[in-house]
Motif scaffolding. Structure first.
Motif, short mmCIF file in Angstrom:
data_model
loop_
_atom_site.label_atom_id
_atom_site.label_comp_id
_atom_site.label_asym_id
_atom_site.label_seq_id
_atom_site.Cartn_x
_atom_site.Cartn_y
_atom_site.Cartn_z
N TYR A 19 0.82 -1.22 0.00
CA TYR A 19 0.00 0.00 0.00
C TYR A 19 0.85 1.26 0.00
O TYR A 19 0.64 2.18 -0.80
CB TYR A 19 -0.92 -0.01 1.23
N LYS A 20 1.85 1.32 0.88
CA LYS A 20 2.62 2.55 1.10
C LYS A 20 3.83 2.65 0.19
O LYS A 20 4.33 3.75 -0.06
CB LYS A 20 3.06 2.62 2.57
N LYS A 21 4.36 1.54 -0.28
CA LYS A 21 5.54 1.44 -1.15
C LYS A 21 6.87 1.56 -0.41
O LYS A 21 7.88 1.09 -0.91
CB LYS A 21 5.52 2.49 -2.28
N GLN A 22 6.89 2.19 0.75
CA GLN A 22 8.13 2.24 1.53
C GLN A 22 7.80 2.29 3.02
O GLN A 22 6.89 2.99 3.43
CB GLN A 22 9.01 3.43 1.15
N ILE A 23 8.52 1.47 3.77
CA ILE A 23 8.32 1.40 5.22
C ILE A 23 9.68 1.46 5.91
O ILE A 23 10.71 1.21 5.29
CB ILE A 23 7.57 0.13 5.65
N ILE A 24 9.66 1.80 7.18
CA ILE A 24 10.86 1.75 8.01
C ILE A 24 10.57 0.84 9.20
O ILE A 24 9.61 1.07 9.94
CB ILE A 24 11.29 3.15 8.49
N TYR B 182 15.96 -8.44 -4.94
CA TYR B 182 16.13 -7.46 -3.87
C TYR B 182 17.62 -7.23 -3.61
O TYR B 182 18.45 -8.09 -3.85
CB TYR B 182 15.40 -7.88 -2.59
N LYS B 183 17.91 -6.02 -3.15
CA LYS B 183 19.27 -5.63 -2.81
C LYS B 183 19.28 -5.00 -1.44
O LYS B 183 18.28 -4.42 -1.01
CB LYS B 183 19.83 -4.63 -3.84
N ILE B 184 20.40 -5.09 -0.77
CA ILE B 184 20.55 -4.45 0.53
C ILE B 184 21.81 -3.60 0.53
O ILE B 184 22.87 -4.06 0.09
CB ILE B 184 20.58 -5.49 1.67
N ILE B 185 21.66 -2.36 0.95
CA ILE B 185 22.82 -1.47 1.10
C ILE B 185 22.73 -0.83 2.48
O ILE B 185 21.64 -0.68 3.04
CB ILE B 185 22.89 -0.39 0.01
N GLN B 186 23.86 -0.46 3.02
CA GLN B 186 23.89 0.14 4.35
C GLN B 186 24.25 1.61 4.24
O GLN B 186 25.26 1.98 3.64
CB GLN B 186 24.88 -0.59 5.25
N PHE B 187 23.39 2.44 4.81
CA PHE B 187 23.65 3.87 4.82
C PHE B 187 24.69 4.21 5.90
O PHE B 187 24.81 3.50 6.90
CB PHE B 187 22.36 4.64 5.10
N HIS B 188 25.38 5.33 5.70
CA HIS B 188 26.35 5.82 6.68
C HIS B 188 26.41 7.34 6.55
O HIS B 188 25.89 7.92 5.57
CB HIS B 188 27.72 5.18 6.47
N LEU C 57 14.34 -2.75 -2.36
CA LEU C 57 15.63 -2.20 -1.97
C LEU C 57 15.61 -2.01 -0.46
O LEU C 57 14.77 -1.28 0.08
CB LEU C 57 15.87 -0.87 -2.67
N ILE C 58 16.53 -2.68 0.24
CA ILE C 58 16.63 -2.57 1.70
C ILE C 58 17.72 -1.56 2.04
O ILE C 58 18.87 -1.70 1.61
CB ILE C 58 16.97 -3.93 2.33
N LEU C 59 17.34 -0.53 2.80
CA LEU C 59 18.29 0.50 3.23
C LEU C 59 18.55 0.29 4.71
O LEU C 59 17.81 0.77 5.57
CB LEU C 59 17.71 1.89 2.96
N ASP C 60 19.60 -0.44 5.01
CA ASP C 60 19.93 -0.76 6.40
C ASP C 60 20.50 0.49 7.09
O ASP C 60 21.29 1.23 6.50
CB ASP C 60 20.95 -1.90 6.43
N GLU C 61 20.09 0.69 8.34
CA GLU C 61 20.53 1.87 9.11
C GLU C 61 20.20 3.16 8.35
O GLU C 61 21.03 4.06 8.21
CB GLU C 61 22.03 1.79 9.41
N ILE C 62 18.97 3.27 7.89
CA ILE C 62 18.58 4.36 6.99
C ILE C 62 18.79 5.73 7.61
O ILE C 62 19.09 6.70 6.92
CB ILE C 62 17.11 4.17 6.55
N ASN C 63 18.63 5.83 8.93
CA ASN C 63 18.72 7.14 9.57
C ASN C 63 20.16 7.59 9.85
O ASN C 63 20.37 8.67 10.39
CB ASN C 63 17.92 7.17 10.87
N ARG C 64 21.13 6.78 9.48
CA ARG C 64 22.53 7.18 9.70
C ARG C 64 23.01 8.15 8.62
O ARG C 64 24.05 8.79 8.77
CB ARG C 64 23.44 5.96 9.75
N ALA C 65 22.26 8.25 7.52
CA ALA C 65 22.61 9.20 6.46
C ALA C 65 21.73 10.45 6.59
O ALA C 65 20.68 10.42 7.25
CB ALA C 65 22.42 8.56 5.10
N ASN C 66 22.15 11.52 5.95
CA ASN C 66 21.35 12.74 5.89
C ASN C 66 20.31 12.56 4.79
O ASN C 66 20.55 12.86 3.62
CB ASN C 66 22.26 13.94 5.59
N LEU C 67 19.13 12.06 5.16
CA LEU C 67 18.14 11.64 4.17
C LEU C 67 17.68 12.76 3.23
O LEU C 67 17.56 12.53 2.02
CB LEU C 67 16.94 11.01 4.86
N PRO C 68 17.37 13.97 3.71
CA PRO C 68 16.97 15.02 2.76
C PRO C 68 18.03 15.26 1.68
O PRO C 68 17.70 15.50 0.52
CB PRO C 68 16.78 16.24 3.66
N SER C 69 19.30 15.17 2.07
CA SER C 69 20.38 15.38 1.11
C SER C 69 20.54 14.19 0.18
O SER C 69 20.74 14.35 -1.02
CB SER C 69 21.69 15.64 1.86
#
Length: 680
Positions: free
Chosen positions: A166-171, A427-433, A481-493
């Motif tokens: 329904y939402k297309k993206q979740i955390i 599916y792919k998984i990447i880790q944000f930093h 697409l899995i974004l592990d530790e998504i909040n570790r990056a500056n998301l707006p940027s």
């Protein structure tokens, strides 16, 4: 025997003369107008009050392990309501099997059954940890509990999948060790797993029969296509190709009117041709060298004009059907197929990629192993012509090509099984930093070297847009697409203008999707006279982020991004923990919460421990259950010492985190807390 969460009770039933235990078991859940219920019998007479006392102690979330009269475990249910009396229309208690009912959910039916020993009376219920239940060994309980947790995980995962659809993206957010990344992978694997699509011939026939060839848009598009072909053929007649000049043949000069420009760009709506490199044309204008660059046959001819005429003669001979074999000796098959269709659109199909042609032949159920590239193209055109003639269709080959690319993964690997398409997602998984950027994730500039080892710069799509392209090309499959530790990056940027595209997805099958596209800062076009800044996220691309709520030193997720994601709590739960680790889990939990034994773990409401700082909530910083999960056997199937596993986890994983919590002020520093941690 120690207390367990969830608490387990044992109910023993007797199926009667039929012997069909599964049917009898399931019948317990279809009373009360189809609601799932379970209760206890009146047949025990003088034991009713004793039974009622036990029944009243059962809590929501407890498990009932149902054992048949022959001491076989064949089902587990979870209680989902408090008890209530079931009465008939005259106000009397029901005389059938159960009253004082509870709503319950069937969690697992065991087939084959688990054999156990339970010297209890039929149609009774007892507490697993009480007298009369000790003959059921812990091994049976561990197996039941493992199976229960697996089933609950699957159901829990399905809820998340429905939300993601329904939402297309979740955390997925929660404290450390709750299995957020594992759950994300399970969801992604489930969504992208092999799925059967409709019979390809049925889908093709449906398109040919139902396509509206009389619509205004279709007629206007056909007119534009015809004008394009006429314009191209008038500029480059077959006869004129024999003496074509390098200026009229070569791409790269910026005139946007050369033969190779038309083949690659000008006629793109009539069939996409991508050379991979301008070297495929044998001669082209190199901006870096500031001269004509020659390759293959052309490189053997010193004069540029003579080299170009030699190429033009090969092409004209091909079009006059004089020497196809010679042309293919020096020029690529895909390039030549694009040229052939541009002059003979009724004879050649507008697809020049050999893998794509092979996939189309698979859709028709044709064996292509003995055909060369030209024969494959002609065969596809033949099959299309026969099919549309049989159905009385007026669809053009261009329209049919667009349908095929929009509904099948022609650029991927198509598998046909029992006349059904086997569609595989990915599916792919990447880790944000913290240093992750837009240029790493969406689109950016890369430094390249050419054949002369000179550096040049090129705009390229990155992880997200490359993955989005795959999803665009395969509308019948799902991409996660899995974004592990998504909040570790500056998301707006990192997301930039894609914050808009996350909400307004590009929808497959819609003719006008311009409102679901955004423009990037970077132009990906290789042609200085054209621009391509468009970014689009298709509706079959899903994003799962994971976020550790205990980490306060990470990027802030602003409201614009929060509005586009659904946030799902993934909290600690003792259900998957085996006997070896449950008491240690309880001890660690007591550092964060009070009244552990009263917690309903499926929907927990935690009471904060005195040891936890007032700035934190238990559900944000508790140590999750995955730290306490043990393996029963190693990779070779040999038994493992589960107690030893827990000891190692405590020493090297759990205690260091707890000490860090004290240091960071999450847990209050005191002698008592130091003693509690040391005792672990």
């Amino acid at each position: 025997m120690s207390h367990k969460n969830p608490k387990m009770w044992i109910m023993k039933i007797t199926p009667g003369g039929s012997g069909d235990t599964k049917k009898y078991f399931e019948n317990l859940f279809v009373k009360d107008g189809g609601k799932k219920i379970i209760g206890y019998t009146k047949e025990e007479g003088d034991k009713i009050e004793e039974f009622y006392s036990l029944w009243n102690r059962i809590k929501i979330g407890d498990l009932i392990v149902v054992i048949e009269g022959f001491n076989r475990v064949f089902g587990v249910v979870e209680i989902t309501s408090n008890h209530y009396d079931d009465v008939n229309g005259e106000g009397d208690l029901q005389s059938d099997w159960f009253y004082h009912r509870r709503k319950a959910e069937l969690v697992k039916y065991f087939n084959p059954h688990i054999v156990s020993k339970s010297h209890t009376n039929r149609n009774t219920i007892i507490e697993y940890s009480g007298e009369g239940a000790r003959d059921i060994c812990d091994m049976v309980w561990d197996k039941i509990k493992d199976e229960y947790w697996k089933e609950k995980e699957i159901r829990n995962m399905q809820d998340k999948i429905e939300l993601l659809e329904y939402k297309k993206q979740i955390i997925l957010q929660g404290p450390p060790g709750t299995g957020k990344t594992r759950l994300a992978k399970m969801i992604a694997n489930k969504m992208t797993n092999t799925s059967e699509v409709v019979n390809p011939i049925e889908l093709i026939d449906g398109f040919l029969k139902n396509f509206n060839t009389k619509s205004k848009d279709v007629l206007n598009t056909r007119t534009r296509h015809e004008e394009l072909l006429n314009d191209f053929q008038s500029k480059f007649s077959i006869e004129s190709l024999k003496d074509i000049s390098k200026e009229n043949y070569c791409i790269g000069t910026g005139s946007n009117d050369s033969f190779c420009w038309w083949i690659e760009r000008g006629l793109i709506s009539l069939g996409y041709y991508f050379p991979g490199s301008a070297r495929s044309y044998l001669i082209y204008w190199s901006k870096i060298k500031n001269e004509y660059s020659k390759h293959g046959l052309a490189a053997q001819i010193e004069n540029d004009d003579e080299a170009t005429k030699r190429i033009g003669l090969l092409i004209s001979d091909l079009l006059e059907d004089k020497n196809i074999k010679l042309a293919t000796t020096f020029l690529g098959t895909s390039f030549l197929l694009k040229i052939l269709h541009s002059y003979y659109p009724e004879k050649y199909f507008p697809v020049n990629s050999i893998p794509c042609l092979e996939n189309i032949l698979k859709l028709f159920g044709e064996n292509h192993s003995l055909l060369n590239g030209f024969e494959k193209n002609l065969k596809v055109q033949e099959l299309f012509t026969e099919r549309k003639k049989a159905l009385g269709s007026d669809v053009t080959s261009i329209e049919f090509m667009q349908f095929l690319f929009g509904n099948f993964d022609l650029k991927g690997k198509i598998e046909i099984k029992t006349n059904q398409i086997i569609s595989r997602g990915e599916y792919k998984i990447i880790q944000f930093h913290p240093s992750f950027s837009y240029e790493d994730f969406v689109r950016g500039i890369s430094a390249k070297t050419n054949s002369d080892n000179k550096v040049f710069y090129k705009v390229e799509d990155r992880i997200l847009m490359e993955f989005a392209k795959e999803a665009l090309n395969n509308s019948k499959s799902k991409y996660v697409l899995i974004l592990d530790e998504i909040n570790r990056a500056n998301l707006p940027s990192v997301l930039g203008e894609l914050i808009y595209a996350l909400e307004y997805r590009f929808k497959h099958g819609l003719e006008n999707n311009s409102d679901n596209e955004v423009e990037s800062l970077y132009d990906i076009s290789d042609d200085e006279n054209e621009s391509n800044r468009i970014l689009k996220l298709p509706d079959n691309l899903y994003i799962i982020g994971t976020m550790n709520t205990s980490d306060r030193n990470v990027g802030h997720i602003d409201y614009a991004i929060r509005r586009r994601f659904a946030f799902v709590d993934v909290l600690p739960n003792p259900a998957p923990i085996r006997e070896a680790g449950i008491e240690k889990f309880k001890s660690v939990c007591n550092l964060f919460i009070e009244d552990y034994d009263t917690v309903v773990w499926n929907n927990p409401k935690f009471k904060t421990s005195k040891h936890l700082s007032n700035e934190f909530k238990p559900e944000d910083v508790m140590i999750g259950h995955s730290y306490f999960i043990t393996n029963e056997k190693d990779e070779e199937g040999k038994p493992l010492d589960e107690i030893k596993q827990i000891e190692l986890k405590l020493k090297y994983e759990i205690v260091p985190i707890l000490k860090e919590y004290v240091k960071d002020g999450i847990l209050k520093q005191s002698k008592e807390i130091e003693t509690l941690i040391s005792s672990l």
